[in-house]
Enzyme design. Structure first.
Site, PDB file in Angstrom:
ATOM      1  N   GLU A 237       0.888  -1.175   0.000  1.00  0.00           N
ATOM      2  CA  GLU A 237       0.000   0.000   0.000  1.00  0.00           C
ATOM      3  C   GLU A 237       0.916   1.212   0.000  1.00  0.00           C
ATOM      4  O   GLU A 237       1.767   1.343   0.881  1.00  0.00           O
ATOM      5  CB  GLU A 237      -0.879   0.009   1.257  1.00  0.00           C
ATOM      6  CG  GLU A 237      -1.789  -1.209   1.395  1.00  0.00           C
ATOM      7  CD  GLU A 237      -2.843  -1.294   0.317  1.00  0.00           C
ATOM      8  OE1 GLU A 237      -3.278  -0.236  -0.197  1.00  0.00           O
ATOM      9  OE2 GLU A 237      -3.219  -2.409  -0.060  1.00  0.00           O
TER      10      GLU A 237
ATOM     11  N   CYS B   2      -1.364   9.362   3.829  1.00  0.00           N
ATOM     12  CA  CYS B   2      -1.311   8.920   2.428  1.00  0.00           C
ATOM     13  C   CYS B   2      -2.543   9.419   1.693  1.00  0.00           C
ATOM     14  O   CYS B   2      -2.517   9.629   0.489  1.00  0.00           O
ATOM     15  CB  CYS B   2      -1.219   7.411   2.357  1.00  0.00           C
ATOM     16  SG  CYS B   2      -2.508   6.608   3.298  1.00  0.00           S
TER      17      CYS B   2
HETATM   18  P1  NAD Z   1       9.118   4.779   3.462  1.00  0.00           P
HETATM   19  O1  NAD Z   1       8.824   4.053   2.203  1.00  0.00           O
HETATM   20  O2  NAD Z   1      10.261   5.704   3.493  1.00  0.00           O
HETATM   21  O3  NAD Z   1       9.372   3.731   4.661  1.00  0.00           O
HETATM   22  C1  NAD Z   1       8.406   2.777   4.998  1.00  0.00           C
HETATM   23  C2  NAD Z   1       9.074   1.622   5.712  1.00  0.00           C
HETATM   24  O4  NAD Z   1       9.957   0.955   4.817  1.00  0.00           O
HETATM   25  C3  NAD Z   1       9.926   2.027   6.914  1.00  0.00           C
HETATM   26  O5  NAD Z   1       9.758   1.049   7.915  1.00  0.00           O
HETATM   27  C4  NAD Z   1      11.347   1.994   6.352  1.00  0.00           C
HETATM   28  O6  NAD Z   1      12.335   1.745   7.332  1.00  0.00           O
HETATM   29  C5  NAD Z   1      11.255   0.832   5.389  1.00  0.00           C
HETATM   30  N1  NAD Z   1      12.205   0.866   4.282  1.00  0.00           N
HETATM   31  C6  NAD Z   1      12.789   1.961   3.702  1.00  0.00           C
HETATM   32  N2  NAD Z   1      13.572   1.572   2.663  1.00  0.00           N
HETATM   33  C7  NAD Z   1      13.457   0.227   2.583  1.00  0.00           C
HETATM   34  C8  NAD Z   1      13.995  -0.767   1.706  1.00  0.00           C
HETATM   35  N3  NAD Z   1      14.798  -0.425   0.702  1.00  0.00           N
HETATM   36  N4  NAD Z   1      13.652  -2.055   1.890  1.00  0.00           N
HETATM   37  C9  NAD Z   1      12.798  -2.417   2.877  1.00  0.00           C
HETATM   38  N5  NAD Z   1      12.273  -1.528   3.755  1.00  0.00           N
HETATM   39  C10 NAD Z   1      12.592  -0.229   3.600  1.00  0.00           C
HETATM   40  O7  NAD Z   1       7.741   5.519   3.872  1.00  0.00           O
HETATM   41  P2  NAD Z   1       7.464   6.490   5.108  1.00  0.00           P
HETATM   42  O8  NAD Z   1       8.134   7.791   4.867  1.00  0.00           O
HETATM   43  O9  NAD Z   1       7.679   5.786   6.401  1.00  0.00           O
HETATM   44  O10 NAD Z   1       5.873   6.680   4.971  1.00  0.00           O
HETATM   45  C11 NAD Z   1       5.298   7.615   4.121  1.00  0.00           C
HETATM   46  C12 NAD Z   1       4.808   6.956   2.845  1.00  0.00           C
HETATM   47  O11 NAD Z   1       3.877   5.930   3.142  1.00  0.00           O
HETATM   48  C13 NAD Z   1       4.063   7.934   1.953  1.00  0.00           C
HETATM   49  O12 NAD Z   1       4.421   7.681   0.611  1.00  0.00           O
HETATM   50  C14 NAD Z   1       2.607   7.567   2.204  1.00  0.00           C
HETATM   51  O13 NAD Z   1       1.731   7.948   1.167  1.00  0.00           O
HETATM   52  C15 NAD Z   1       2.700   6.090   2.364  1.00  0.00           C
HETATM   53  N6  NAD Z   1       1.547   5.529   3.081  1.00  0.00           N
HETATM   54  C16 NAD Z   1       0.633   4.794   2.375  1.00  0.00           C
HETATM   55  C17 NAD Z   1      -0.490   4.285   3.019  1.00  0.00           C
HETATM   56  C18 NAD Z   1      -1.527   3.472   2.286  1.00  0.00           C
HETATM   57  O14 NAD Z   1      -2.327   2.823   2.937  1.00  0.00           O
HETATM   58  N7  NAD Z   1      -1.534   3.481   0.974  1.00  0.00           N
HETATM   59  C19 NAD Z   1      -0.668   4.530   4.392  1.00  0.00           C
HETATM   60  C20 NAD Z   1       0.301   5.267   5.073  1.00  0.00           C
HETATM   61  C21 NAD Z   1       1.415   5.756   4.413  1.00  0.00           C
END
Ligand code: NAD
Length: 512
Positions: free
Chosen positions: A279, A313
């Site tokens: 997501e 999001c």
């Molecule tokens: P992010 O993608 O930077 O990080 C999310 C998670 O992934 C964290 O736990 C991070 O440590 C981990 N991560 C980062 N790089 C990684 C990699 N290469 N491999 C595996 N794990 C990795 O996102 P964020 O800044 O924490 O959250 C914001 C984003 O999340 C926004 O884009 C937002 O729109 C999205 N979001 C989507 C939903 C939905 O339901 N669609 C809900 C909430 C947030």
């Protein structure tokens, strides 16, 4: 305790006082040094990292240990060891354990909400609603497996001595990776759906909010969930990568499109394809037509754009407005925005707290420069004089069509307003991004609304929502599916199609 969602309810005096006392305590003490939870034990391995308090950046909110490859391998091993027994546990018993965790959470709402405010900077209403959402997610997913009686159904037979059934079965071990913005509810949502379905879990929450997620581990332990069924490892992107590269049977991820798509690609490599339930981000539009109630639209857009400092999001980051009402909408949106208070989350009059980190402040400053150069700042654009990562809610008009600020997810309190000739052009503009998460329309005309619902490329859609033009989905009330670059499976969380995604089908033919 008052029941709050993101769009309804208000706090009573007792809840307010309990939250304030917990916030003062959490702020004064900070977290203990958080270890990982593996096979029912806390494991203090790995370097300690610190999470600063985004509202007062000279303070530390929490401390946790970074999981290395060895810790992740142990957690996955523990989850593998526990999977057969958990899979064979009747779903009613699995549900009873998860519901016991939900009851524990219910008894700790002010404490968990305070930790959420401390680590993420979210205001008290947002924080308390998030804890409630976590509880409701558990209940929603437990109810789904009950409603579907464990997802086992009889099939036709062509002879009397043949009995055919089909059933959905868990994959085994799910790695779960959570984002910073709903570190409690979304870690619970993904993990509990996986466990309701009979999988065991290794959760890696966001490095920005380890303490919030650790409260879920506490709930699982208090509920007596068997050792190894739920494991938690802390850490950042490196720990996330290790988990993705480990021999888990699938990954559930919520976060940015860039990371989510890389994870999906990785899980499609190797000897066979493993499920990646991702997501991801959004660039969510709200359309305002000539037949809109413009007051309602201005308020709905501002609430959706600036709640949780634009870091949902589902946040509205684009208003797309038909020319007949453009000037009126811009004026009213600007006025409503200037009335919103930016302040520390502990202050009950704050509508927005800080943004999550310094990188987001830098992104805000860059966007404001671009908006000044290529468009017009209608409201905001500055930084309040406060001791944290605070930025003003910002409205920008008159950018050229297709400008990057109207295409890229910025994830901060920043909304652009684009003028269009009519509804047809508005829908085209709304769909002109790679994302397809939430979308709203303001119109009092039914035919216009039907046209919007039919043509809009988004999984969560709203008409005339003053409480939030594009935000505020709630378990069991809305489903939450990202289209295009906002998701990979065509099915989302919160609704009836989520739990089965953690399962695979097996048909059984028994001949007697
Ligand atoms: P992010 O993608 O930077 O990080 C999310 C998670 O992934 C964290 O736990 C991070 O440590 C981990 N991560 C980062 N790089 C990684 C990699 N290469 N491999 C595996 N794990 C990795 O996102 P964020 O800044 O924490 O959250 C914001 C984003 O999340 C926004 O884009 C937002 O729109 C999205 N979001 C989507 C939903 C939905 O339901 N669609 C809900 C909430 C947030």
């Amino acid at each position: 305790m008052t029941r709050l969602t993101y769009t309804s309810g208000s706090l009573d005096a007792d809840t307010d006082a309990a939250y304030e006392a917990e916030l003062a305590k959490a702020r004064a003490e900070g977290s203990p040094e958080l270890g990982h939870w593996i096979a029912g034990e806390e494991v203090a391995a790995g370097e300690v990292f610190e999470r600063e308090n985004p509202s007062f950046t000279d303070e530390i909110a929490s401390r946790a240990r970074e999981a290395d490859a060895d810790v992740i391998a142990k957690a996955v091993e523990a989850a593998k060891d526990a999977r057969v027994e958990w899979r064979r546990t009747p779903y009613a018993e699995r549900n009873a354990k998860l519901r016991a965790a939900a009851r524990w959470i219910e008894e700790h709402v002010p404490e968990i909400a305070a930790i959420l405010s401390l680590e993420t900077g979210k205001t008290r209403i947002e924080a308390i609603a998030e804890v409630q959402e976590g509880i409701d997610l558990i209940e929603t997913y437990c109810s789904e497996i009950e409603r579907n009686d464990g997802y086992t159904h009889p099939l036709k037979s062509f002879s009397d001595n043949e009995r055919n059934t089909e059933t959905l079965r868990p994959y085994g071990v799910f790695g779960v990776i959570g984002p910073f913005n709903f570190p409690f509810a979304l870690c619970i949502g993904m993990s509990s759906a996986a466990m309701v379905a009979g999988n065991t879990v290794v959760l890696k929450p966001s490095e920005e909010a380890p303490w919030s997620a650790a409260k879920f581990a506490e709930a699982m332990n208090a509920a007596g969930v068997p050792a190894g069924v739920f494991n938690l490892v802390h850490g950042g992107p490196e720990a996330g990568k290790e988990l993705v590269d480990s021999p888990v049977d699938g990954i559930a991820f919520t976060g940015s499109a860039e990371v989510g798509r890389a994870i999906a690609k990785r899980l499609h490599e190797g000897p066979y394809t493993r499920p990646a339930l991702t997501e991801m981000g959004g660039k969510n539009p709200a359309i305002v037509t000539a037949n809109a109630d413009v007051d309602k639209a201005a308020e709905g857009i501002a609430r959706a754009a600036f709640g949780l400092s634009g870091q949902k999001c589902s946040a509205c980051s684009r208003a797309i407005v038909v020319e007949d009402v453009y000037d009126e909408l811009v004026e009213k949106l600007g006025e409503f925005t200037r009335g919103l208070k930016v302040g520390e989350p502990g202050d009950p009059t704050s509508f927005l707290g800080p943004v999550i980190n310094e990188k987001t402040v830098a992104r805000f400053e860059d966007a404001v420069e671009a908006a000044k150069a290529d468009g017009r700042i209608v409201a905001g654009g500055g930084r309040p004089d406060l001791p944290g990562y605070y930025v003003e809610p910002t409205v920008v008009g008159d950018l050229p069509r297709g400008h990057r600020l109207t295409r890229d997810e910025l994830f901060m309190p920043f909304v652009t307003v684009t003028k269009v000739a009519d509804l047809d052009e508005a829908i085209e503009e709304a769909n002109a991004v790679v994302y397809g998460l939430t979308a709203g329309i303001f119109t009092e005309d039914d035919a216009e609304a039907e046209e919007f619902f039919d043509r809009i490329e988004a999984g969560i859609t709203y008409r005339n929502r003053r409480a939030g033009a594009t935000t505020g989905a709630w378990p069991g009330t809305q489903s939450f599916c990202g289209w295009k670059s906002s998701g990979t499976t065509g099915k989302g969380g919160l609704g009836p199609h989520y739990v089965p995604q953690f399962m695979r089908e097996q048909s059984r033919t028994v001949v007697s």
